[in-house]
Design a protein around this motif. Structure first.
Motif, PDB file in Angstrom:
ATOM      1  N   GLY A   1      32.933  54.766  36.433  1.00 33.61           N
ATOM      2  CA  GLY A   1      32.639  54.842  37.856  1.00 33.61           C
ATOM      3  C   GLY A   1      31.373  54.116  38.265  1.00 33.61           C
ATOM      4  N   ASP A   2      30.601  53.658  37.282  1.00 32.00           N
ATOM      5  CA  ASP A   2      29.393  52.883  37.589  1.00 32.00           C
ATOM      6  C   ASP A   2      29.797  51.463  37.968  1.00 32.00           C
ATOM      7  OD1 ASP A   2      27.843  55.067  36.888  1.00 32.00           O
ATOM      8  OD2 ASP A   2      27.531  54.368  34.836  1.00 32.00           O
ATOM      9  N   SER A   3      28.991  50.824  38.801  1.00 30.94           N
ATOM     10  CA  SER A   3      29.268  49.421  39.100  1.00 30.94           C
ATOM     11  C   SER A   3      28.496  48.560  38.105  1.00 30.94           C
ATOM     12  CB  SER A   3      28.892  49.079  40.537  1.00 30.94           C
ATOM     13  OG  SER A   3      27.501  49.173  40.707  1.00 30.94           O
ATOM     14  N   PHE A   4      28.967  47.362  37.898  1.00 28.01           N
ATOM     15  CA  PHE A   4      28.331  46.425  36.983  1.00 28.01           C
ATOM     16  C   PHE A   4      27.558  45.418  37.819  1.00 28.01           C
ATOM     17  CE2 PHE A   4      28.402  42.664  34.184  1.00 28.01           C
ATOM     18  CZ  PHE A   4      27.794  43.226  33.069  1.00 28.01           C
ATOM     19  N   ASP A   5      26.264  45.310  37.577  1.00 31.18           N
ATOM     20  CA  ASP A   5      25.408  44.421  38.348  1.00 31.18           C
ATOM     21  C   ASP A   5      25.496  43.015  37.763  1.00 31.18           C
ATOM     22  OD1 ASP A   5      23.516  43.526  40.159  1.00 31.18           O
ATOM     23  OD2 ASP A   5      21.846  44.040  38.834  1.00 31.18           O
ATOM     24  N   GLY A   6      26.304  42.176  38.376  1.00 29.50           N
ATOM     25  CA  GLY A   6      26.553  40.834  37.879  1.00 29.50           C
ATOM     26  C   GLY A   6      28.052  40.651  37.724  1.00 29.50           C
ATOM     27  N   SER A   7      28.444  39.631  36.993  1.00 24.38           N
ATOM     28  CA  SER A   7      29.871  39.427  36.774  1.00 24.38           C
ATOM     29  C   SER A   7      30.106  38.863  35.378  1.00 24.38           C
ATOM     30  CB  SER A   7      30.458  38.498  37.830  1.00 24.38           C
ATOM     31  OG  SER A   7      29.869  37.212  37.749  1.00 24.38           O
ATOM     32  N   ALA A   8      31.181  39.322  34.767  1.00 26.87           N
ATOM     33  CA  ALA A   8      31.537  38.878  33.424  1.00 26.87           C
ATOM     34  C   ALA A   8      33.047  38.776  33.329  1.00 26.87           C
ATOM     35  CB  ALA A   8      31.006  39.861  32.383  1.00 26.87           C
ATOM     36  N   LYS A   9      33.488  37.874  32.464  1.00 24.20           N
ATOM     37  CA  LYS A   9      34.929  37.710  32.267  1.00 24.20           C
ATOM     38  C   LYS A   9      35.223  37.733  30.781  1.00 24.20           C
ATOM     39  CE  LYS A   9      36.518  33.664  33.392  1.00 24.20           C
ATOM     40  NZ  LYS A   9      37.055  32.511  34.104  1.00 24.20           N
ATOM     41  N   PHE A  10      36.234  38.502  30.406  1.00 24.01           N
ATOM     42  CA  PHE A  10      36.775  38.474  29.056  1.00 24.01           C
ATOM     43  C   PHE A  10      38.042  37.648  29.092  1.00 24.01           C
ATOM     44  CE2 PHE A  10      34.547  42.502  27.954  1.00 24.01           C
ATOM     45  CZ  PHE A  10      34.054  42.106  26.720  1.00 24.01           C
ATOM     46  N   VAL A  11      38.099  36.603  28.305  1.00 23.22           N
ATOM     47  CA  VAL A  11      39.330  35.843  28.142  1.00 23.22           C
ATOM     48  C   VAL A  11      39.929  36.268  26.809  1.00 23.22           C
ATOM     49  CG1 VAL A  11      40.365  33.567  27.870  1.00 23.22           C
ATOM     50  CG2 VAL A  11      38.487  33.894  29.482  1.00 23.22           C
TER      51      VAL A  11
ATOM     52  N   VAL B   1      40.143  39.215  32.143  1.00 23.00           N
ATOM     53  CA  VAL B   1      39.723  40.410  32.859  1.00 23.00           C
ATOM     54  C   VAL B   1      38.312  40.159  33.390  1.00 23.00           C
ATOM     55  CG1 VAL B   1      39.222  42.872  32.659  1.00 23.00           C
ATOM     56  CG2 VAL B   1      41.088  41.872  31.322  1.00 23.00           C
ATOM     57  N   VAL B   2      38.098  40.442  34.667  1.00 26.20           N
ATOM     58  CA  VAL B   2      36.791  40.276  35.293  1.00 26.20           C
ATOM     59  C   VAL B   2      36.177  41.649  35.563  1.00 26.20           C
ATOM     60  CG1 VAL B   2      35.622  39.522  37.407  1.00 26.20           C
ATOM     61  CG2 VAL B   2      37.288  38.033  36.309  1.00 26.20           C
ATOM     62  N   ILE B   3      34.876  41.751  35.274  1.00 27.71           N
ATOM     63  CA  ILE B   3      34.093  42.957  35.543  1.00 27.71           C
ATOM     64  C   ILE B   3      32.949  42.536  36.454  1.00 27.71           C
ATOM     65  CG2 ILE B   3      32.695  44.794  34.525  1.00 27.71           C
ATOM     66  CD1 ILE B   3      34.157  44.062  31.855  1.00 27.71           C
ATOM     67  N   ASP B   4      32.824  43.210  37.606  1.00 27.12           N
ATOM     68  CA  ASP B   4      31.713  42.918  38.516  1.00 27.12           C
ATOM     69  C   ASP B   4      31.420  44.150  39.364  1.00 27.12           C
ATOM     70  OD1 ASP B   4      33.692  42.939  40.502  1.00 27.12           O
ATOM     71  OD2 ASP B   4      33.677  40.755  40.761  1.00 27.12           O
ATOM     72  N   GLY B   5      30.654  43.989  40.407  1.00 26.65           N
ATOM     73  CA  GLY B   5      30.278  45.101  41.270  1.00 26.65           C
ATOM     74  C   GLY B   5      31.455  45.767  41.953  1.00 26.65           C
ATOM     75  N   ASP B   6      32.586  45.061  42.043  1.00 28.54           N
ATOM     76  CA  ASP B   6      33.788  45.627  42.660  1.00 28.54           C
ATOM     77  C   ASP B   6      34.660  46.373  41.668  1.00 28.54           C
ATOM     78  OD1 ASP B   6      33.109  44.593  45.157  1.00 28.54           O
ATOM     79  OD2 ASP B   6      34.107  42.681  44.735  1.00 28.54           O
ATOM     80  N   GLY B   7      34.305  46.338  40.381  1.00 31.68           N
ATOM     81  CA  GLY B   7      35.084  47.038  39.369  1.00 31.68           C
ATOM     82  C   GLY B   7      35.680  46.090  38.344  1.00 31.68           C
ATOM     83  N   VAL B   8      36.835  46.481  37.817  1.00 34.89           N
ATOM     84  CA  VAL B   8      37.507  45.740  36.751  1.00 34.89           C
ATOM     85  C   VAL B   8      38.890  45.341  37.250  1.00 34.89           C
ATOM     86  CG1 VAL B   8      38.285  45.816  34.355  1.00 34.89           C
ATOM     87  CG2 VAL B   8      36.303  47.178  35.057  1.00 34.89           C
TER      88      VAL B   8
ATOM     89  N   THR C   1      31.302  34.127  30.499  1.00 34.15           N
ATOM     90  CA  THR C   1      32.680  34.235  30.026  1.00 34.15           C
ATOM     91  C   THR C   1      32.652  34.448  28.525  1.00 34.15           C
ATOM     92  OG1 THR C   1      33.504  32.767  31.759  1.00 34.15           O
ATOM     93  CG2 THR C   1      34.904  33.049  29.822  1.00 34.15           C
ATOM     94  N   MET C   2      33.332  35.494  28.083  1.00 36.54           N
ATOM     95  CA  MET C   2      33.441  35.796  26.662  1.00 36.54           C
ATOM     96  C   MET C   2      34.897  35.622  26.250  1.00 36.54           C
ATOM     97  SD  MET C   2      30.889  38.990  26.850  1.00 36.54           S
ATOM     98  CE  MET C   2      31.468  39.289  28.495  1.00 36.54           C
ATOM     99  N   THR C   3      35.112  34.926  25.160  1.00 39.27           N
ATOM    100  CA  THR C   3      36.463  34.623  24.711  1.00 39.27           C
ATOM    101  C   THR C   3      36.656  35.121  23.288  1.00 39.27           C
ATOM    102  OG1 THR C   3      36.429  32.617  26.065  1.00 39.27           O
ATOM    103  CG2 THR C   3      38.156  32.773  24.396  1.00 39.27           C
ATOM    104  N   ALA C   4      37.787  35.794  23.075  1.00 37.47           N
ATOM    105  CA  ALA C   4      38.123  36.307  21.744  1.00 37.47           C
ATOM    106  C   ALA C   4      39.638  36.425  21.628  1.00 37.47           C
ATOM    107  CB  ALA C   4      37.476  37.671  21.510  1.00 37.47           C
TER     108      ALA C   4
ATOM    109  N   ARG D   1      43.078  38.594  20.525  1.00 34.14           N
ATOM    110  CA  ARG D   1      43.501  39.955  20.852  1.00 34.14           C
ATOM    111  C   ARG D   1      42.925  40.998  19.885  1.00 34.14           C
ATOM    112  NH1 ARG D   1      49.784  42.040  21.138  1.00 34.14           N
ATOM    113  NH2 ARG D   1      49.281  44.237  21.109  1.00 34.14           N
ATOM    114  N   GLU D   2      42.984  40.707  18.599  1.00 36.36           N
ATOM    115  CA  GLU D   2      42.513  41.668  17.595  1.00 36.36           C
ATOM    116  C   GLU D   2      41.018  41.942  17.742  1.00 36.36           C
ATOM    117  OE1 GLU D   2      44.394  38.884  16.822  1.00 36.36           O
ATOM    118  OE2 GLU D   2      46.258  40.037  16.655  1.00 36.36           O
ATOM    119  N   THR D   3      40.240  40.890  17.971  1.00 35.93           N
ATOM    120  CA  THR D   3      38.794  41.057  18.138  1.00 35.93           C
ATOM    121  C   THR D   3      38.492  41.859  19.396  1.00 35.93           C
ATOM    122  OG1 THR D   3      38.367  38.980  16.981  1.00 35.93           O
ATOM    123  CG2 THR D   3      36.610  39.813  18.424  1.00 35.93           C
ATOM    124  N   PHE D   4      39.161  41.522  20.498  1.00 33.05           N
ATOM    125  CA  PHE D   4      38.941  42.232  21.752  1.00 33.05           C
ATOM    126  C   PHE D   4      39.283  43.713  21.601  1.00 33.05           C
ATOM    127  CE2 PHE D   4      40.309  43.723  25.943  1.00 33.05           C
ATOM    128  CZ  PHE D   4      39.157  43.472  26.659  1.00 33.05           C
ATOM    129  N   GLU D   5      40.414  44.014  20.976  1.00 33.09           N
ATOM    130  CA  GLU D   5      40.814  45.411  20.796  1.00 33.09           C
ATOM    131  C   GLU D   5      39.829  46.158  19.896  1.00 33.09           C
ATOM    132  OE1 GLU D   5      44.879  44.900  19.457  1.00 33.09           O
ATOM    133  OE2 GLU D   5      45.634  45.244  21.485  1.00 33.09           O
TER     134      GLU D   5
END
Length: 96
Positions: A18-28, A35-42, A52-55, A57-61
């Motif tokens: 329920g917390d907001s994330f200050d900034g923006s990040a993307k998992f590829v 998937v994008v995470i920012d102040g508006d959620g996920v 941008t972080m890329t991995a 499927r196995e690493t991400f999981e």
């Protein structure tokens, strides 16, 4: 949208708690989507972000499941980071 991306959105939303994330990040997630995470959620999205972080499927999981530390994944070459490293570290703290 792949089942992996759908599950990632749910898992990351829960980790934010329920917390907001200050900034923006993307998992590829290779061959699955992004998937994008920012102040508006996920959400499933491929928009521009601060980092941008890329991995695969196995690493991400493994990171989401707490079995793999994001910093260790980066240092071992399993996770690539493009953009604001400080933002990546901030997100890593949320995932820990």
């Amino acid at each position: 949208m792949s089942d992996i991306v759908t599950a990632a959105v749910a898992a990351l939303t829960e980790k934010l708690g329920g917390d907001s994330f200050d900034g923006s990040a993307k998992f590829v997630i290779e061959d699955e989507g992004a998937v994008v995470i920012d102040g508006d959620g996920v959400r499933a999205s491929d928009e521009e972000t601060d980092v941008t972080m890329t991995a695969d499927r196995e690493t991400f999981e493994a990171i989401l499941g707490g079995e793999l530390n994001p910093t260790a994944a980066f240092m071992s070459g399993r996770l690539s980071v493009d953009g604001d490293m400080g933002m990546a570290m901030k997100l890593g703290a949320v995932l820990a």
